[in-house]
Design a protein around this motif. Structure first.
Motif, short mmCIF file in Angstrom:
data_model
loop_
_atom_site.label_atom_id
_atom_site.label_comp_id
_atom_site.label_asym_id
_atom_site.label_seq_id
_atom_site.Cartn_x
_atom_site.Cartn_y
_atom_site.Cartn_z
N SER A 6 0.86 -1.18 0.00
CA SER A 6 0.00 0.00 0.00
C SER A 6 0.90 1.23 0.00
O SER A 6 1.57 1.51 0.99
CB SER A 6 -0.89 -0.03 1.26
OG SER A 6 -1.64 1.14 1.40
N SER A 101 -4.67 5.11 1.44
CA SER A 101 -4.07 4.06 0.63
C SER A 101 -4.43 2.69 1.17
O SER A 101 -4.75 1.76 0.41
CB SER A 101 -2.55 4.23 0.59
OG SER A 101 -1.93 3.21 -0.16
N ARG A 108 -9.68 -3.17 -2.94
CA ARG A 108 -9.14 -3.95 -4.06
C ARG A 108 -8.94 -5.41 -3.67
O ARG A 108 -9.19 -6.33 -4.48
CB ARG A 108 -7.83 -3.32 -4.55
CG ARG A 108 -8.02 -1.96 -5.22
CD ARG A 108 -6.70 -1.32 -5.62
NE ARG A 108 -5.85 -2.25 -6.33
CZ ARG A 108 -4.64 -2.64 -5.91
NH1 ARG A 108 -4.13 -2.17 -4.79
NH2 ARG A 108 -3.95 -3.49 -6.62
N ASN A 120 -13.23 0.06 -11.12
CA ASN A 120 -12.63 1.09 -10.27
C ASN A 120 -13.65 2.17 -9.91
O ASN A 120 -13.68 2.66 -8.77
CB ASN A 120 -11.43 1.73 -10.97
CG ASN A 120 -10.18 0.88 -10.86
OD1 ASN A 120 -10.11 -0.06 -10.08
ND2 ASN A 120 -9.18 1.22 -11.66
N PHE A 137 -5.96 6.53 -4.95
CA PHE A 137 -5.27 5.27 -4.69
C PHE A 137 -5.97 4.09 -5.37
O PHE A 137 -5.33 3.10 -5.72
CB PHE A 137 -5.15 5.02 -3.19
CG PHE A 137 -4.17 5.94 -2.51
CD1 PHE A 137 -2.81 5.79 -2.71
CD2 PHE A 137 -4.61 6.95 -1.67
CE1 PHE A 137 -1.90 6.63 -2.10
CE2 PHE A 137 -3.71 7.80 -1.04
CZ PHE A 137 -2.35 7.63 -1.25
N GLY A 140 -4.84 4.39 -9.11
CA GLY A 140 -3.46 3.92 -9.22
C GLY A 140 -2.62 4.62 -10.27
O GLY A 140 -1.61 4.08 -10.71
N TYR A 281 0.94 -2.59 -8.21
CA TYR A 281 -0.43 -2.73 -7.73
C TYR A 281 -0.89 -4.19 -7.72
O TYR A 281 -2.08 -4.47 -7.58
CB TYR A 281 -1.37 -1.88 -8.58
CG TYR A 281 -1.78 -0.60 -7.87
CD1 TYR A 281 -0.83 0.22 -7.26
CD2 TYR A 281 -3.11 -0.21 -7.77
CE1 TYR A 281 -1.18 1.38 -6.60
CE2 TYR A 281 -3.49 0.95 -7.12
CZ TYR A 281 -2.52 1.73 -6.52
OH TYR A 281 -2.88 2.88 -5.84
#
Length: 287
Positions: A6, A101, A108, A120, A137, A140, A281
């Protein structure tokens, strides 16, 4: 066990444009990533559990990880439950978006492990009541934040230079920072224009954080660190968000490393981010 990192952020400039009737503020800011990160380990369990390496951080309903978990559970539903173990490296109350974050990664994680298939944008809708930085966040990608900071226009503004971040060792209050800042609806330069059109060596003249003066008035050390960052040779130095972290952007690696090591020797928590950094990610299954 599933693992992921993160990552934190810094704000490249921040204009406070207007105070809204809700008490929130309309802003313009640039978001980019830093390598400072927290480590998540997630396993299936009979019930939700959260453990955090930093004992001063609450793990109950006040924690953004817990809030994100409950929001997903309420609005999407969960077939299973999960235990989250988080190694905290990003300082809290530092202007680096650590909590936001963490919340984004929680969304996610659950979206992946539950095979929920949310986009998203759908995850961002779940997050809007939890924190203004969370949409950045979730997306991304670096970008320009407007509105409450939740509307992100992707933009190639990740500096192609070294970023040195220094945490002075104390938290800075976001509500106090905004309370003591007078909004300016017509700044001389737009942050979007500066970041997309001007060279790095011009940022020191054009790119400002409106929250800096009121915060430095309360915490002189932040101003001292910024001045020292400039003396070390940064092309641009500023406070991130509402503080308390100060960052400097350096075009030469040895100059950046010298600044990083010098602050570190003085006992400050420090982080060094490489030019053009892109966060990983991925969410990975660990045997």
């Amino acid at each position: 066990m599933w693992i992921a990192n993160s990552y934190g952020k810094i704000n490249l400039g921040l204009h406070v444009l207007e105070k809204l009737p809700t008490g929130y503020h309309r802003i313009e800011t640039g978001f980019c990533f830093i390598e400072w990160n927290d480590r998540f380990e997630v396993t299936e369990s009979k019930e939700y559990r959260l453990s955090v390496s930093e004992q001063s951080i609450p793990v109950d309903e006040r924690n953004l990880i817990t809030k994100a978990y409950r929001a997903f559970e309420q609005y999407v539903g969960l077939k299973k439950h999960y235990s989250f173990s988080v190694t905290k490296n990003i300082p809290a109350g530092a202007g680096l978006g650590g909590g936001s974050s963490n919340a984004a990664l929680t969304f996610r994680f659950l979206n992946k492990l539950e095979n929920a298939g949310l986009s998203n944008d759908e995850l961002i809708d779940l997050s809007r009541s939890l924190g203004a930085d969370i949409p950045f966040f979730i997306k991304g990608t670096p970008g320009i934040g407007t509105g409450l900071g939740q509307d992100i226009e992707p933009a190639d503004i990740q500096p192609d230079a070294w970023i040195v971040c220094i945490w002075p060792g104390f938290e800075s209050s976001t509500p106090q920072a905004y309370q003591n800042c007078i909004p300016n609806p017509e700044p001389d330069f737009s942050i979007r224009g500066v970041l997309l059109e001007e060279e790095l060596d011009q940022w020191q003249y054009l790119l400002v954080n409106d929250l800096e003066p009121p915060v430095i008035a309360r915490h002189q050390l932040i101003g001292n660190i910024k001045d020292q960052m400039i003396e070390f040779g940064s092309s641009y130095a500023a406070m991130s968000g509402s503080g308390s972290t100060v960052f400097g952007i350096f075009e030469q690696d040895f100059v950046a490393i010298n600044a990083y090591e010098s602050f570190h020797k003085l006992g400050f928590s420090a982080n060094l981010t490489r030019p053009g950094f892109k966060p990983d990610y991925g969410i990975y299954l660990k045997d």
